[in-house]
Design a protein around this motif. Structure first.
Motif, short mmCIF file in Angstrom:
data_model
loop_
_atom_site.label_atom_id
_atom_site.label_comp_id
_atom_site.label_asym_id
_atom_site.label_seq_id
_atom_site.Cartn_x
_atom_site.Cartn_y
_atom_site.Cartn_z
N GLU A 170 0.84 -1.21 0.00
CA GLU A 170 0.00 0.00 0.00
C GLU A 170 0.87 1.24 0.00
OE1 GLU A 170 -3.06 0.61 2.97
OE2 GLU A 170 -3.40 -1.56 3.05
N ARG A 171 1.84 1.24 0.87
CA ARG A 171 2.71 2.41 0.97
C ARG A 171 3.36 2.71 -0.38
NH1 ARG A 171 4.85 4.75 5.40
NH2 ARG A 171 6.46 6.30 4.98
N LEU A 172 3.82 1.67 -1.04
CA LEU A 172 4.47 1.85 -2.34
C LEU A 172 3.55 2.58 -3.31
CD1 LEU A 172 6.56 -1.25 -3.40
CD2 LEU A 172 7.29 1.11 -3.09
N GLU A 173 2.31 2.14 -3.34
CA GLU A 173 1.36 2.80 -4.25
C GLU A 173 1.29 4.29 -3.98
OE1 GLU A 173 -2.71 1.56 -4.99
OE2 GLU A 173 -2.08 -0.48 -4.44
N ARG A 174 1.11 4.61 -2.72
CA ARG A 174 0.95 6.03 -2.38
C ARG A 174 2.23 6.80 -2.62
NH1 ARG A 174 -3.88 5.87 1.84
NH2 ARG A 174 -4.03 3.62 2.06
N LEU A 175 3.35 6.16 -2.35
CA LEU A 175 4.62 6.84 -2.61
C LEU A 175 4.74 7.17 -4.09
CD1 LEU A 175 7.12 4.84 -0.37
CD2 LEU A 175 6.43 7.21 -0.07
N ARG A 176 4.30 6.24 -4.92
CA ARG A 176 4.43 6.46 -6.36
C ARG A 176 3.53 7.59 -6.81
NH1 ARG A 176 4.82 0.33 -7.02
NH2 ARG A 176 7.08 -0.01 -6.98
N GLU A 177 2.33 7.66 -6.23
CA GLU A 177 1.46 8.79 -6.55
C GLU A 177 2.13 10.10 -6.15
OE1 GLU A 177 -2.18 8.18 -4.48
OE2 GLU A 177 -2.61 6.28 -5.50
N GLU A 178 2.59 10.12 -4.92
CA GLU A 178 3.24 11.33 -4.43
C GLU A 178 4.43 11.71 -5.31
OE1 GLU A 178 2.31 13.28 -2.09
OE2 GLU A 178 4.09 14.56 -1.97
N ARG A 179 5.10 10.70 -5.81
CA ARG A 179 6.24 10.97 -6.66
C ARG A 179 5.83 11.71 -7.93
NH1 ARG A 179 9.48 10.44 -10.60
NH2 ARG A 179 11.71 10.24 -10.18
N VAL A 180 4.72 11.29 -8.48
CA VAL A 180 4.25 11.93 -9.71
C VAL A 180 3.98 13.42 -9.48
CG1 VAL A 180 2.33 12.06 -11.33
CG2 VAL A 180 3.26 9.84 -10.71
N THR A 181 3.24 13.73 -8.43
CA THR A 181 2.91 15.15 -8.23
C THR A 181 4.16 15.95 -7.87
OG1 THR A 181 2.42 15.05 -5.87
CG2 THR A 181 0.67 14.40 -7.35
N THR A 182 5.05 15.36 -7.09
CA THR A 182 6.27 16.08 -6.75
C THR A 182 7.13 16.32 -7.98
OG1 THR A 182 6.24 15.09 -4.55
CG2 THR A 182 8.29 16.09 -5.25
N ALA A 183 7.20 15.32 -8.84
CA ALA A 183 8.01 15.47 -10.04
C ALA A 183 7.49 16.61 -10.90
CB ALA A 183 8.02 14.16 -10.84
N LYS A 184 6.18 16.71 -10.99
CA LYS A 184 5.61 17.80 -11.78
C LYS A 184 6.05 19.14 -11.23
CE LYS A 184 1.57 15.64 -13.83
NZ LYS A 184 0.45 14.88 -13.24
N LEU A 185 5.95 19.28 -9.92
CA LEU A 185 6.39 20.53 -9.30
C LEU A 185 7.87 20.78 -9.56
CD1 LEU A 185 4.64 20.52 -5.81
CD2 LEU A 185 4.30 22.12 -7.71
N ALA A 186 8.66 19.74 -9.36
CA ALA A 186 10.11 19.92 -9.41
C ALA A 186 10.59 20.32 -10.79
CB ALA A 186 10.80 18.63 -8.97
N GLU A 187 9.83 19.94 -11.80
CA GLU A 187 10.28 20.23 -13.15
C GLU A 187 9.84 21.60 -13.65
OE1 GLU A 187 8.63 16.88 -14.98
OE2 GLU A 187 10.13 15.53 -14.12
N GLY A 188 9.14 22.32 -12.82
CA GLY A 188 8.70 23.65 -13.22
C GLY A 188 9.87 24.57 -13.53
N THR A 189 9.56 25.73 -14.02
CA THR A 189 10.61 26.69 -14.39
C THR A 189 10.06 28.10 -14.28
OG1 THR A 189 12.06 27.36 -16.19
CG2 THR A 189 9.92 26.47 -16.80
N GLU A 190 8.95 28.22 -13.55
CA GLU A 190 8.16 29.46 -13.53
C GLU A 190 8.94 30.70 -13.11
OE1 GLU A 190 5.14 29.23 -15.10
OE2 GLU A 190 6.16 27.32 -15.39
N PRO A 191 9.20 30.84 -11.77
CA PRO A 191 9.97 32.04 -11.47
C PRO A 191 11.43 31.75 -11.84
CG PRO A 191 9.02 31.01 -9.47
CD PRO A 191 8.99 30.01 -10.56
N HIS A 192 11.94 30.69 -11.27
CA HIS A 192 13.29 30.22 -11.55
C HIS A 192 13.45 28.88 -10.84
CE1 HIS A 192 17.67 29.92 -11.53
NE2 HIS A 192 17.62 30.76 -12.56
N PRO A 193 14.13 27.93 -11.47
CA PRO A 193 14.28 26.61 -10.84
C PRO A 193 14.87 26.69 -9.43
CG PRO A 193 15.20 26.60 -13.07
CD PRO A 193 14.69 27.97 -12.83
N LEU A 194 15.61 27.73 -9.15
CA LEU A 194 16.16 27.87 -7.81
C LEU A 194 15.09 27.80 -6.74
CD1 LEU A 194 18.22 28.67 -5.64
CD2 LEU A 194 18.05 31.02 -6.41
#
Lengths: 190, 190
Positions: A125-149
DNA sequence: TCTATCATGTAACCAGTTACATGATTTT
DNA sequence: AAAATCATGTAACTGGTTACATGATAGA
């Protein structure tokens, strides 16, 4: 004093170093900038730390205004001591790793109290949720809006997530090896 | 109630599920077993959570003895409710990841308040200490004394450490790319 | 026998969370 | 115009940390 406890204080100092604000505005701004992903706070706790920083002389009351019939707003600004503390505090946090206590780690240290079969199930179960969380975090992390910093914290989080996923997968495998001993121990006292 | 807050409560339940103890003994035993690496507590906080668990009916006073002229010791044992809560709490912790707030993450979200050159310097310091910490954690994690199951938390910690080390190395590289913009921003307001 | 440390606990203080309060604006 | 939500703050409660207290044993 002893102000170096609640990280929210650091965030408040950082924001007030840009311009003076009143507590409500701080709260709203922090939330808008997504700082609630990296720092735990509530509406109420902002007022609390503002009080603390005030007592410590790191911020100062700047003016008290009233607009229409709204409640009075007190605007706070950072002091020179506050600026110094902001720098010192941040330097310390970046330069010196502190021992952390992630909840999953605590659970692991006591996990032998569960039966191995349920542990495996729960870890899946944990793995499933971790993978979901990974998807949303990855989306955020790949942004470039103000600056990747300004997103580097999400990159960090992503690294931790990946490490945890890898660990859980590996742990599941090892439980298979340990199952006999572990299950035996459970039958023995129940 | 709302007992599911302080992880120390979980540890106390786990230990009392093996045999009754008095608070001082709990404190000592927890420390001897190295649980202070995964759970934050002090002498004083053990008494506190014992009080809380007692109020919640998860443990019960078993006997009060006095040995010589030492202060009275009250021995506590786990109740059936306590056993149920121990299982439920652990299941929850293992099955459902919660959002965590590591201090370094908070610092990263505000790191733009430092000059990039000092950040690089600080990150190098951090790397050194992380590598030291990695060595000692690896030694622990590779043990086999009672059973590797009881060291799995150190394996987890090791994974997190490696992830953080990798992140910091990468971050240093990217700062090089970002330096002009970042430094420019700093000259502009100071 | 003096000092240090262990064994055991309590009390006072500080921090953090939650719930509440109230006028203003916006939506239906 | 009623209902919902925003803007702003305070007060009460609960949790956690720190400092203190005191007799017992062990080491110098």
């Amino acid at each position: 004093m002893s102000s170096r406890k609640n990280l929210l204080g650091l965030a408040v100092l950082a924001y007030l170093s840009q311009r003076p604000m009143h507590p409500y505005e701080l709260s709203k701004t922090l939330r808008e900038h997504g700082d609630d992903r990296s720092i735990k706070f509530t509406h109420g706790s902002v007022y609390m730390v503002v009080e603390q920083l005030l007592k410590a002389g790191l911020i100062a009351e700047q003016e008290t205004t009233r607009e229409g019939q709204r409640p009075e707003r007190t605007v706070y600004g950072i002091t020179p001591d506050g600026r110094a503390e902001l720098q010192a505090w941040l330097r310390d946090l970046v330069g010196v790793p502190r021992h952390e206590y992630p909840a999953f780690g605590s659970a692991l240290s006591l996990v032998s109290a569960l039966h191995p079969d349920v542990v495996v199930e729960l870890l899946r179960e944990r793995l499933e949720r971790l993978r979901e969380e990974r998807v949303t975090t990855a989306k955020l992390a790949e942004g470039t809006e103000p600056h990747p910093l300004f997103l580097v914290e999400e990159v960090y989080r992503l690294g931790l997530l990946d490490a945890e996923i890898a660990f859980v997968e590996r742990f599941i495998e090892r439980i298979a090896e340990w199952r006999p001993m572990w299950a035996g121990y459970h039958e023995q006292n129940s």
